[in-house]
Design a protein around this motif. Structure first.
Motif, PDB file in Angstrom:
ATOM      1  N   UNK A   1       0.835  -1.209   0.000  1.00 25.30           N
ATOM      2  CA  UNK A   1       0.000   0.000   0.000  1.00 25.30           C
ATOM      3  C   UNK A   1       0.865   1.253   0.000  1.00 25.30           C
ATOM      4  N   UNK A   2       0.265   2.360  -0.448  1.00 29.01           N
ATOM      5  CA  UNK A   2       0.841   3.698  -0.263  1.00 29.01           C
ATOM      6  C   UNK A   2      -0.048   4.414   0.739  1.00 29.01           C
ATOM      7  N   UNK A   3       0.528   4.953   1.774  1.00 32.07           N
ATOM      8  CA  UNK A   3      -0.248   5.765   2.723  1.00 32.07           C
ATOM      9  C   UNK A   3       0.318   7.178   2.687  1.00 32.07           C
ATOM     10  N   UNK A   4      -0.550   8.098   2.317  1.00 33.59           N
ATOM     11  CA  UNK A   4      -0.109   9.479   2.134  1.00 33.59           C
ATOM     12  C   UNK A   4      -1.209  10.372   2.673  1.00 33.59           C
TER      13      UNK A   4
END
Lengths: 390, 390
Positions: A4-7
């Motif tokens: 995942x990308x968490x931004x």
């Protein structure tokens, strides 16, 4: 756990009197000519708009305002805002309100630098690559739009309510969260907001992705916390602690944290969106009706994660049968919803004779042959779920 | 709940093979000439540095490297990095390693555009207003530096280990978190890392601020999750699920989430920093010795929140007496620490005859008359705590 990308780059400025920091925040993120977007007259009557304006004035920021955004916000107000921004050379949006106001401001922000019609973004014909920066002063903890890159707008002519999701372009630069601004929220709106937050967490929590220990633990913790704080906020509307708990929970419920590493579901939201679009019900109240129906259906079809939810959120004792455990959890969830004044059937929601055929055909017209991921629901499945909500 | 600003703008890119996205991330945040900072030879031997370099090459990014950062990193390596950046016109730092490497890269990033000596920042003579951007590829989940604006550097000549905290300037733009890179971590390093994460949460959790329901619930959830995953990661070093749990927990333990709205404590960290500075012990192992001693002292002096911790994290049954409840929690915590191979006394840490007078005088020389906030500890108090760690 999936990759995942968490931004979540939004700066959250939380606490009493924080609206006095609007000017500082706008300036930090490069705004000099601001369009304030707001809803009804309460922001005027309470003096909030005046305080926001004073903070902007003190920072030397030029501003103009656009009011009249309504719940389940529509495309006409977005078009009005885009024209206003262009006419005034606006370089930042400041949404003062709840999810409807913030979503409208985001849609305006996307539309201003775009040559075509902003609705193209919502029809997913074009991706938002550029947008004016958006800041928010939140007054209704519910939608989580203050920390998300999403916007939900209804096209009135098309009777279509569509959710646009952007990973970056529409995330607010800053969000000012003052729990005191929510003291005047009526019980029904408080409860509908809390239900919306819970739904945002559960849409992510109900997943087939294995090994999501961190995300599960955080989600269960937030769900329990919201369940505890909501009746407190209703019993004592000006109690800071419960209001603060709800406000911060609502942001964390939807800034992406609770979905890290999971395939998310979102079927209940889409099932509810058709209710809102056709019957103009409050989104959170619609979810209070749809989610128990969705869970009841899942109890009989795919009850593993729903049984975990029943145990860890609602304290249902360990049982041998996931279906029974889930149903016991649904009972407690419905009891909780009723205790905070939420409807749990379509009739209680004020829809006595729902046109299920229309709701269901619209749903699959918008979503395709299946809806959701925990169980991809066919038209036959979602029709059953609408019926379970009767 | 106190007013707070929560700002965690770092983009977290999590999962298998994510180091192949270094080039994409560096380019997104404007880097064109990168200094890769790393520690020992393991990053070379494992092929990680080569994969990072290949990803940068593919994105057309020029890079050079600086290795040899050691645990409890020192000022000399920072000075070497600053000179190298200036000589090569570097515009972004890429730290490939654990907390020591990342902290070194941050200190270099602050030092490059500064005319004076970078140590001025650590002595708090100057504030970091400008710094080169930093990205990270994390290989040791522990320090949480991949998501924080902090850097801890030891000045070897002065025997001073100082923590620099910046709200914005030194927060990494992106952090690449691939749990597979941690499969080769030895058990001792895994356990020390987990202890460090727990300490980061507990330093924030032990607060006198009332009404921190959200923060408490998230913190307790993460502490339980770390306690469960650590023995799993030790038993099966290449098990993805437990490694992923620890990696993501370590980031969330220290990006500020667990401290929202709380006055934080941090006494145990400062008490430990003196141990590291004088005896060069592993920070996490030092904390495994110091934190139980701090808790034991608190059991007899201020046991309200520590009793909540014992109940909600370690499952101690509700008791009438907060002191007894806390001590029962400390027992379980020590049992857990021993079970994962951590020392719980100074002797077990390899310090047979600690110079407590020196440790304690250094501590208060650096920190002033009191240390921490949950109970502001005088020199007499911290001396007792050092003795409780014997």
């Amino acid at each position: 756990m999936d990759n995942f990308d968490f931004y979540s780059p939004t700066e959250f400025v939380f606490g009493r009197d924080t609206e006095s920091r609007c000017g500082e925040c706008v300036a930090r993120y490069g705004g000099s000519r601001v369009l304030i977007v707001y809803g009804g007259g309460s922001a005027v009557r309470s003096g909030l708009l005046a305080r926001v304006g004073a903070s902007l004035d003190a920072a030397g920021i030029v501003h103009t305002a656009l009011g009249g955004v309504r719940p389940n916000p529509t495309d006409d107000k977005v078009r009005e805002g885009i024209a206003l921004c262009r006419a005034h050379g606006i370089d930042m949006l400041l949404a003062v309100g709840g999810g409807s106001v913030i979503d409208t401001a985001k849609a305006i922000a996307a539309g201003v630098p775009y040559d075509g019609d902003f609705w193209d973004f919502f029809e997913h014909k074009v991706t938002v690559s550029e947008a004016l920066p958006v800041g928010t002063v939140l007054t209704i903890p519910a939608a989580g739009s203050e920390g998300s890159g999403n916007s939900v707008i209804t096209n009135a002519a098309l009777q279509k309510k569509i959710s646009l999701r952007t990973p970056r372009a529409l995330r607010p630069r800053f969000s000012i969260l003052n729990p005191c601004l929510t003291f005047t929220l009526p019980a029904a709106q408080t409860a509908a907001g809390a239900t919306d937050m819970m739904a945002h967490i559960m849409e992510r929590y109900f997943t087939n992705t294995p090994d999501t220990a961190v995300t599960d633990a955080l989600s269960e913790a937030l769900l329990r916390t919201i369940a505890e704080a909501t009746p407190q906020a209703i019993a004592r509307p000006d109690g800071y602690a419960a209001r603060a708990t709800l406000m911060w929970s609502g942001t964390l419920a939807h800034n992406g944290l609770c979905g890290t590493g999971c395939e998310e579901d979102w079927a209940s939201h889409f099932i509810e969106h058709e209710l809102s679009a056709i019957y103009d019900v409050t989104h959170g109240a619609g979810l209070a009706v749809v989610f128990p129906a969705w869970l009841t259906w899942m109890a009989r079809h795919h009850a593993a994660k729903t049984a975990q939810w029943a145990r860890n959120v609602w304290g249902v004792a360990e049982g041998s049968d996931d279906t029974a455990t889930t149903l016991a959890g649904v009972d407690r969830f419905k009891q909780w919803l009723r205790s905070v004044g939420m409807p749990v059937t379509l009739a209680e929601l004020g829809i006595d004779r729902p046109d299920i055929a229309l709701l269901n055909s619209r749903l699959h017209e918008h979503m395709g042959p299946t809806v959701g991921h925990y169980v991809p629901l066919t038209a036959a499945d979602t029709e059953e779920i609408y019926r379970l909500a009767l």
